[in-house]
Scaffold this active site. Structure first.
Site, PDB file in Angstrom:
ATOM      1  N   LYS A   1      -2.883  -0.171  50.726  1.00 11.85           N
ATOM      2  CA  LYS A   1      -4.068   0.690  50.560  1.00 11.85           C
ATOM      3  C   LYS A   1      -3.668   1.789  49.582  1.00 11.85           C
ATOM      4  O   LYS A   1      -2.935   2.712  49.917  1.00 11.85           O
ATOM      5  CB  LYS A   1      -4.466   1.284  51.911  1.00 11.85           C
ATOM      6  CG  LYS A   1      -5.953   1.581  52.094  1.00 11.85           C
ATOM      7  CD  LYS A   1      -6.519   2.613  51.152  1.00 11.85           C
ATOM      8  CE  LYS A   1      -6.159   4.011  51.571  1.00 11.85           C
ATOM      9  NZ  LYS A   1      -6.434   5.004  50.489  1.00 11.85           N
TER      10      LYS A   1
ATOM     11  N   GLU B   1       7.131   9.035  55.599  1.00 12.41           N
ATOM     12  CA  GLU B   1       7.866   9.866  54.643  1.00 12.41           C
ATOM     13  C   GLU B   1       6.900  10.953  54.184  1.00 12.41           C
ATOM     14  O   GLU B   1       5.932  10.671  53.486  1.00 12.41           O
ATOM     15  CB  GLU B   1       8.365   8.999  53.474  1.00 12.41           C
ATOM     16  CG  GLU B   1       9.506   9.653  52.729  1.00 12.41           C
ATOM     17  CD  GLU B   1       9.030  10.596  51.642  1.00 12.41           C
ATOM     18  OE1 GLU B   1       9.007  11.822  51.905  1.00 12.41           O
ATOM     19  OE2 GLU B   1       8.664  10.120  50.571  1.00 12.41           O
TER      20      GLU B   1
ATOM     21  N   CYS C   1       7.366  15.494  46.579  1.00 14.27           N
ATOM     22  CA  CYS C   1       7.788  15.880  47.939  1.00 14.27           C
ATOM     23  C   CYS C   1       9.234  16.342  47.962  1.00 14.27           C
ATOM     24  O   CYS C   1       9.601  17.215  48.734  1.00 14.27           O
ATOM     25  CB  CYS C   1       7.565  14.729  48.910  1.00 14.27           C
ATOM     26  SG  CYS C   1       8.525  13.252  48.504  1.00 14.27           S
TER      27      CYS C   1
ATOM     28  N   GLU D   1       4.178  23.615  52.717  1.00 17.90           N
ATOM     29  CA  GLU D   1       4.288  22.908  51.443  1.00 17.90           C
ATOM     30  C   GLU D   1       3.054  23.182  50.588  1.00 17.90           C
ATOM     31  O   GLU D   1       1.923  23.001  51.040  1.00 17.90           O
ATOM     32  CB  GLU D   1       4.408  21.403  51.700  1.00 17.90           C
ATOM     33  CG  GLU D   1       4.652  20.613  50.437  1.00 17.90           C
ATOM     34  CD  GLU D   1       4.792  19.121  50.703  1.00 17.90           C
ATOM     35  OE1 GLU D   1       3.950  18.572  51.438  1.00 17.90           O
ATOM     36  OE2 GLU D   1       5.732  18.516  50.174  1.00 17.90           O
TER      37      GLU D   1
END
Ligand code: ADP
Length: 491
Positions: free
Chosen positions: A181, A256, A289, A386
């Site tokens: 996806k 992750e 990331c 973040e």
């Protein structure tokens, strides 16, 4: 419900699903725009219940034959798959640069070669995956690594081709069938992957692609009890939803997630090297990331370091990612830009000082200046959360214990960077609680090495054997050395 193609950057692409070896359109679509200039690139098929159902059934039907092939037989298909990606290298570069805003130069020299390697490397290493023996006095154990079944792979927009192949490589090589996806903000290179898979002759159903939004197509896929694994890279809130949906069926997830990684500069660091590497944290407009986003600099070298890094940042070329000289491109989406801007505004309102940047960038509507904020406290939002944009913070410290405390003082634990005299840097790095940390370097990645985070940065590790462990069912076939005599006292 068209299965027509759209033209992006001179490349014809299907905006539809790829299910059971065929393109499938949808009565519902969503609009896709380029982050560079907000131009409409086309409309993309939404993944509805019927499409998810068809993809799962197709992957299930393809599983017995694909899983029964030997790893060497699968390698033939997967090497061809990698070849077909290579043949389309230029298309992948131009399209991902246009729909995700990645630098064309980085696509060409980094991402596309790595995408091919992701497929080839795992195909090669699956050859010695099966039947790892364990021999003891009483038994011979044939420890099998069997493919788990239908794997759902959900990838984010900050590097769709790289991250999709990084998961598809081991999943397919181990003998699973896959449903990918793609991210709805940058779905097009995943569609090109389907073309490559078809040209390589991958049997129908081995790789399916269901386009669509996360809350619709994604949520349906990960909540289905027929799937065997979910491999996800993305944000923490989405990971929570995915883990809940998959957890209801006891389906294992590899997650992750984000990071708030420290970039440590010790007093004995090579400041020129650290400053040059520091500027790399703005790569992909900070939408990475694993970037070190919290600079922790020894107080005695902080001023010198700031001036050296400022000099690098002032030279950064911000512009159109399709141009060779560009080093920093756009923010993916207006919503993401607003998020980034909100973080900076709130930080400044609560006392942060802007060392450089701090505002939108004049190049285009979705550009933000490389920014460094200081005078921030450990508990401030800008230090704890973040941003996923070109916004860094800088704090100072006086000794190793205090830098370790600062480094470990967030809920994240993905990566880190530590600059200093090598033994000193290693000693400090050993105390930092993250999934990985780079000594006097950044972004050195080997496919056999473990990658992933602790705390809110995720669950599980990818890379090498860790990927295979996740995508396989481990079975111990135990063969006793001596004839077995049944007895209730036998242990
Ligand atoms: P971001 O917040 O950075 O845009 P997300 O973590 O939301 O990233 O998205 C990463 C991927 O997860 C995308 O492919 C997105 O479509 C997908 N996704 C979002 N929500 C869900 C969900 N509830 N179930 C499954 N996939 C989802």
């Amino acid at each position: 419900m068209s299965t027509s193609q759209i033209e992006v950057a001179g490349v014809l692409i299907s905006p539809d699903h790829y299910i059971d070896g065929r393109r499938v359109g949808s009565p519902e679509t969503f609009e896709l725009r380029s982050p560079i200039d907000q131009r409409v690139l086309g409309v993309v098929s939404e993944g509805l219940e019927d499409h998810v159902e068809a993809a799962i059934e197709s992957a299930r039907a393809a599983f017995p034959a694909w899983s029964l092939l030997s790893a060497a037989e699968r390698k033939v298909y997967l090497d061809r798959f990698a070849d077909e990606i290579g043949k389309r290298a230029d298309d992948f570069c131009r399209v991902e640069s246009t729909d995700a805003g990645l630098l064309l130069s980085r696509m060409r020299h980094g991402v596309v070669p790595r995408a091919m390697l992701n497929i080839r490397w795992f195909a090669n290493h699956a050859l010695d995956l099966q039947n790892r023996p364990i021999d003891t006095e009483q038994a011979h154990h044939r420890v099998r690594h069997d493919p788990a079944g239908v794997v759902v792979i959900i990838t984010p927009w900050n590097s769709p081709l790289l991250l999709s192949t990084w998961k598809l490589g081991p999943a397919l090589a181990a003998g699973n069938t896959c449903i990918l996806k793609p991210p709805e903000w940058a779905p097009l290179t995943c569609s090109l992957l389907a073309d490559a898979a078809q040209a390589a002759g991958l049997p129908p159903g081995v790789l399916n692609i269901v386009q669509g939004t996360g809350s619709r197509a994604g949520a349906k896929l990960v909540g289905d009890p027929r799937i065997a694994r979910v491999s996800f890279t993305g944000s923490v809130p989405t990971a929570r939803r995915i883990a809940q949906a998959a957890g209801a069926n006891l389906v294992p997830c590899s997650l992750e997630l984000g990071g708030k990684s420290p970039f440590i500069v010790l007093e004995d660091a090579d400041l020129d090297g650290a400053a040059a590497t520091g500027a790399l944290m703005y790569r992909n407009a900070g939408q990475v990331c694993l970037a070190g986003t919290r600079f922790l600099v020894h107080e005695r070298v902080a001023d010198a370091f700031v001036e050296k890094m400022r000099a690098h940042v002032e030279r950064l070329v911000i512009g159109d990612p399709r141009e060779e000289a560009t080093e920093i491109g756009p923010i993916i989406h207006p919503r993401q830009l607003e998020r980034v801007e909100g973080f900076v505004q709130r930080a400044v309102e609560t006392g942060a000082r802007v060392l450089w940047g701090g505002d939108r960038h004049a190049f285009g509507a979705q550009y933000f200046q490389p920014t460094m904020l200081t005078n921030v406290g450990q508990h401030d939002e800008i230090v704890q959360n973040e941003v996923f944009g070109p916004v860094l913070t800088l704090q100072t410290f006086s000794d190793d214990d205090s830098v370790v405390a600062l480094a470990n003082g967030t809920d994240y634990g993905l990566g880190g960077v530590c600059y200093g005299e090598t033994d000193h840097a290693i000693a400090v790095a050993d105390r930092v609680r993250t999934g990985f940390i780079w000594i006097n370097s950044f972004g050195v990645r080997d496919l056999e090495a473990p990658f992933g985070g602790i705390k809110r940065s995720g669950i599980g590790r990818e890379g090498g054997d860790w990927s295979f462990e996740f995508f396989c069912d481990v079975k111990d076939v135990v063969i006793p050395r001596k004839p077995f005599r049944a007895s209730f006292s036998h242990r």
